[in-house]
Design an enzyme around this catalytic site. Structure first.
Site, PDB file in Angstrom:
ATOM      1  N   ASP A 201       0.864  -1.160   0.000  1.00 49.48           N
ATOM      2  CA  ASP A 201       0.000   0.000   0.000  1.00 49.48           C
ATOM      3  C   ASP A 201       0.916   1.230   0.000  1.00 49.48           C
ATOM      4  OD1 ASP A 201      -2.257   1.714   0.460  1.00 49.48           O
ATOM      5  OD2 ASP A 201      -1.765   1.683   2.600  1.00 49.48           O
ATOM      6  N   ASP A 203      -0.316   5.017   0.939  1.00 50.68           N
ATOM      7  CA  ASP A 203      -0.617   5.977   2.002  1.00 50.68           C
ATOM      8  C   ASP A 203      -0.467   5.338   3.377  1.00 50.68           C
ATOM      9  OD1 ASP A 203      -1.272   7.379  -0.234  1.00 50.68           O
ATOM     10  OD2 ASP A 203      -3.250   8.005   0.429  1.00 50.68           O
ATOM     11  N   GLU A 210      -1.371  10.713   3.915  1.00 51.21           N
ATOM     12  CA  GLU A 210      -2.549  10.344   3.144  1.00 51.21           C
ATOM     13  C   GLU A 210      -2.630  11.361   2.010  1.00 51.21           C
ATOM     14  OE1 GLU A 210      -4.742   7.839   3.397  1.00 51.21           O
ATOM     15  OE2 GLU A 210      -3.740   6.933   5.133  1.00 51.21           O
ATOM     16  N   ARG A 246     -14.840  12.247  -1.080  1.00 52.78           N
ATOM     17  CA  ARG A 246     -13.665  13.067  -0.769  1.00 52.78           C
ATOM     18  C   ARG A 246     -13.120  13.775  -2.005  1.00 52.78           C
ATOM     19  NH1 ARG A 246      -9.890   8.766   1.953  1.00 52.78           N
ATOM     20  NH2 ARG A 246     -11.148   7.384   0.645  1.00 52.78           N
ATOM     21  N   SER A 289      -2.554   1.464  -4.700  1.00 51.55           N
ATOM     22  CA  SER A 289      -2.977   2.556  -3.840  1.00 51.55           C
ATOM     23  C   SER A 289      -4.397   2.995  -4.137  1.00 51.55           C
ATOM     24  CB  SER A 289      -2.031   3.747  -4.019  1.00 51.55           C
ATOM     25  OG  SER A 289      -2.463   4.847  -3.259  1.00 51.55           O
ATOM     26  N   GLY A 290      -5.110   3.298  -3.054  1.00 54.24           N
ATOM     27  CA  GLY A 290      -6.402   3.957  -3.185  1.00 54.24           C
ATOM     28  C   GLY A 290      -6.227   5.439  -3.427  1.00 54.24           C
ATOM     29  N   LYS A 334      -7.329  -4.056  -4.954  1.00 56.67           N
ATOM     30  CA  LYS A 334      -5.946  -4.283  -4.523  1.00 56.67           C
ATOM     31  C   LYS A 334      -5.583  -5.759  -4.592  1.00 56.67           C
ATOM     32  CE  LYS A 334      -5.121  -0.224  -1.627  1.00 56.67           C
ATOM     33  NZ  LYS A 334      -4.577   0.275  -0.365  1.00 56.67           N
ATOM     34  N   ASP A 357      -1.908  -1.058   5.783  1.00 57.29           N
ATOM     35  CA  ASP A 357      -2.307  -0.608   7.115  1.00 57.29           C
ATOM     36  C   ASP A 357      -3.803  -0.461   7.306  1.00 57.29           C
ATOM     37  OD1 ASP A 357      -2.868   2.806   7.292  1.00 57.29           O
ATOM     38  OD2 ASP A 357      -2.336   1.844   5.407  1.00 57.29           O
ATOM     39  N   ASN A 360      -9.006  -1.381   3.696  1.00 57.56           N
ATOM     40  CA  ASN A 360      -9.062  -1.651   2.255  1.00 57.56           C
ATOM     41  C   ASN A 360      -7.859  -2.467   1.759  1.00 57.56           C
ATOM     42  OD1 ASN A 360      -7.279   0.536   2.622  1.00 57.56           O
ATOM     43  ND2 ASN A 360      -7.638   1.268   0.539  1.00 57.56           N
TER      44      ASN A 360
END
Length: 415
Positions: A201, A203, A210, A246, A289-290, A334, A357, A360
Site C-alpha cells: 500500500d 498511504d 494520506e 472526498r 494505492s487507493g 488491490k 495498514d 481496504n
C-alpha cells in the site's frame, strides 16, 4: 564420477556408530576452528556436524565426529588419546574443552518446520521467555536461534520443528499481542529463498501521508477529508463511496497543485532501504494505492518500482473535476492487482508478500503468501498473518529472513 562410483557416505553414521561431541568455549581469535580440525585430523575421524557461534567475542564451537577406530580393532589410537590431545590443545590457547561420548547423529527434527521471527524494540527477556514457552506449548521444539539484526530493532529468528505452521502462528499471534512484540511465522522450505514479489500500500505505508489529505489541504477542506479517510480505513465506510465523496471536495483545484503535493510526500523511514535491498536481492516490488497515479507514478520512477497502480484524478482544462477516471482501486481491486502483478512477474501467489495498514488492504493481505500489517488499525492487525508495530518499514526485511548484514551489503553495492 558416475552415481555407481560414488563411495558410500561414511560421515553420516547410523545410530549404533560411536560418536564424540567436541565442545570448545572461550575468547574468540583467528585460527581456533582450523586449529581444532588440525588436531582432530591426526585421528582420521569423520565430521558429522558443526555448529559455531560467536557472541560478544566469545566462541562456542561444537563438532560431532566419529570416534577413532583402533587399527585392526585392537591397537593404535584410542578415544582417550583424542580426548587428551584436544584438551591439551585447548589449554594451550586458554580455551575450555568438553567431550561427550554417544552414538549416531543428532536425533531427527520433528515434522512440521517453521521460521519464527521476533521483533522487539527492545526485546526483553520476559517476552522471549513467553514466546519460547508458547512454541513449546504447541508441541514445537526450538532447533536453532540466531540474531538477524540489532538495529533499528532487535530481530531474532527461531527455527522450529515438531508442529504445523498454522497452529503455531495462531498461538504466537495471541502471545505477541499480549506482549507488545511483533512475531511472524512462515513455513520452512526452499520457497523462502525463491524469487518473490512484494506489493505495498502507499498511504501511511510506503509514505507517511494520506495523499488525498495533502490535496485537501490546498483546497481548504483537510479536516473534513481526514475524518472520512479515518472512518474508511477503520472499515466503517465503503471505500469507493468515501473516495468519491472526498474527491468531490477537490473540484476546481488548479492542476498545478499536483507538483506541490509530490514535493510534500514523505517516505516512511526505511522505505528506500526496503526497496533497495529487495531489488538488490532479485525481488520484484510494486505498489497499489487507493490514492492517485499523479503521485504513485512519481514514486515508481523515484524508487525503481516494477509495478504501480492507483486511481487517477480527472483533470480538464487545468482543473480537477472532482472525479476519478478508470477502474477504481478499492479493497477488492488491490487483491486483484496483487494477482495480476504476480502473474506478470511469474511468481506464484504463495510467494507474494503484501504490506498495508488499512481495512481496504485486507483482501490483498489475505490473498498474499505473507500479509504484513504495518502500524495498522486494530481490525487489520487481527486479520493479517503478522504485524509490524515499529515505525521502520525496512524491518519487514527481517520477516523474510534477510539479515542486517545483507541490508548493509545492498547499501554498499549501490554506493
Amino acid at each position: 564420477m558416475s552415481a555407481s562410483q560414488i563411495p558410500p557416505a561414511t560421515a553420516v553414521p547410523g545410530d549404533d556408530v560411536p560418536t564424540l561431541l567436541v565442545k570448545i568455549f572461550g575468547k574468540d581469535r583467528p585460527g581456533i576452528t582450523a586449529g581444532l580440525f588440525d588436531t582432530l585430523a591426526a585421528y582420521s575421524v569423520d565430521v558429522v556436524d558443526i555448529e559455531q557461534v560467536v557472541t560478544r567475542g566469545r566462541i562456542v564451537l561444537c563438532v560431532l565426529v566419529t570416534s577413532p577406530v583402533p587399527a585392526g580393532g585392537s591397537s593404535g589410537v584410542t578415544e582417550g588419546d583424542l580426548r587428551a590431545t584436544v584438551h591439551s590443545w585447548a589449554e594451550s590457547l586458554n580455551l575450555q574443552a568438553e567431550i561427550i561420548s554417544g552414538r549416531g547423529d543428532n536425533r531427527p527434527r520433528g515434522t512440521g518446520r517453521s521460521h519464527v521471527t521476533v521483533l522487539g524494540h527492545p526485546l526483553t527477556a520476559e517476552s522471549t521467555a513467553a514466546i519460547a514457552a508458547a512454541i513449546t506449548g504447541t508441541g514445537g521444539n526450538i532447533d536453532r536461534i540466531f540474531r538477524l539484526a540489532k538495529y533499528p530493532v532487535t530481530a531474532v529468528e527461531f527455527a522450529v520443528s515438531g508442529t504445523a505452521t498454522e497452529p503455531l502462528r495462531t498461538a504466537l499471534a495471541t502471545e505477541a499481542a499480549a506482549l507488545g512484540v511483533d512475531v511472524a511465522v512462515v513455513a520452512s522450505g526452499l520457497q523462502r529463498r525463491a524469487q518473490r514479489l512484494v506489493v505495498m500500500d502507499v498511504d501511511s505505508t510506503l509514505i507517511q501521508d494520506e495523499v488525498i489529505e495533502l490535496f485537501a489541504a490546498h483546497a481548504g477542506c483537510e479536516a473534513q477529508v481526514a475524518e472520512v479517510t479515518a472512518a474508511a480505513m477503520r472499515g466503517e465506510l465503503d471505500f469507493e463511496e468515501s473516495l468519491h465523496a472526498r474527491v468531490a471536495l477537490l473540484k476546481g483545484l488548479d492542476a498545478g497543485v499536483v507538483e506541490l503535493v509530490r514535493k510534500e510526500v514523505r517516505l516512511t523511514p526505511g522505505a528506500r532501504t526496503l526497496v533497495r535491498t529487495l531489488k538488490h536481492l532479485g525481488y520484484q516490488v510494486g505498489v497499489v494505492s487507493g490514492g492517485f497515479t499523479q503521485v504513485t507514478d512519481a514514486l515508481q520512477e523515484e524508487l525503481g518500482l516494477d509495478f504501480a497502480s492507483a486511481n487517477t484524478l480527472e483533470i480538464v482544462d487545468g482543473k480537477l473535476t472532482g472525479r476519478v477516471t478508470g477502474e477504481i482501486v478499492d479493497r477488492a481491486g488491490k487483491a486483484r492487482l496483487l494477482r495480476r502483478f504476480a502473474q506478470e512477474a511469474g511468481v506464484p501467489l504463495a510467494q507474494t508478500v503484501a504490506i498495508g495498514d488499512g481495512a481496504n488492504d485486507l483482501d490483498m493481505l489475505n490473498a498474499a503468501g505473507l500479509g504484513v500489517a504495518f502500524n495498522a488499525k486494530p481490525l487489520v492487525r487481527q486479520a493479517a498473518h503478522t504485524a509490524v508495530n515499529v515505525p521502520f518499514l525496512d524491518t519487514v526485511l527481517y520477516l523474510l529472513g534477510i539479515t542486517r548484514e545483507e541490508v548493509e551489503a545492498a547499501d554498499t553495492h549501490d554506493d
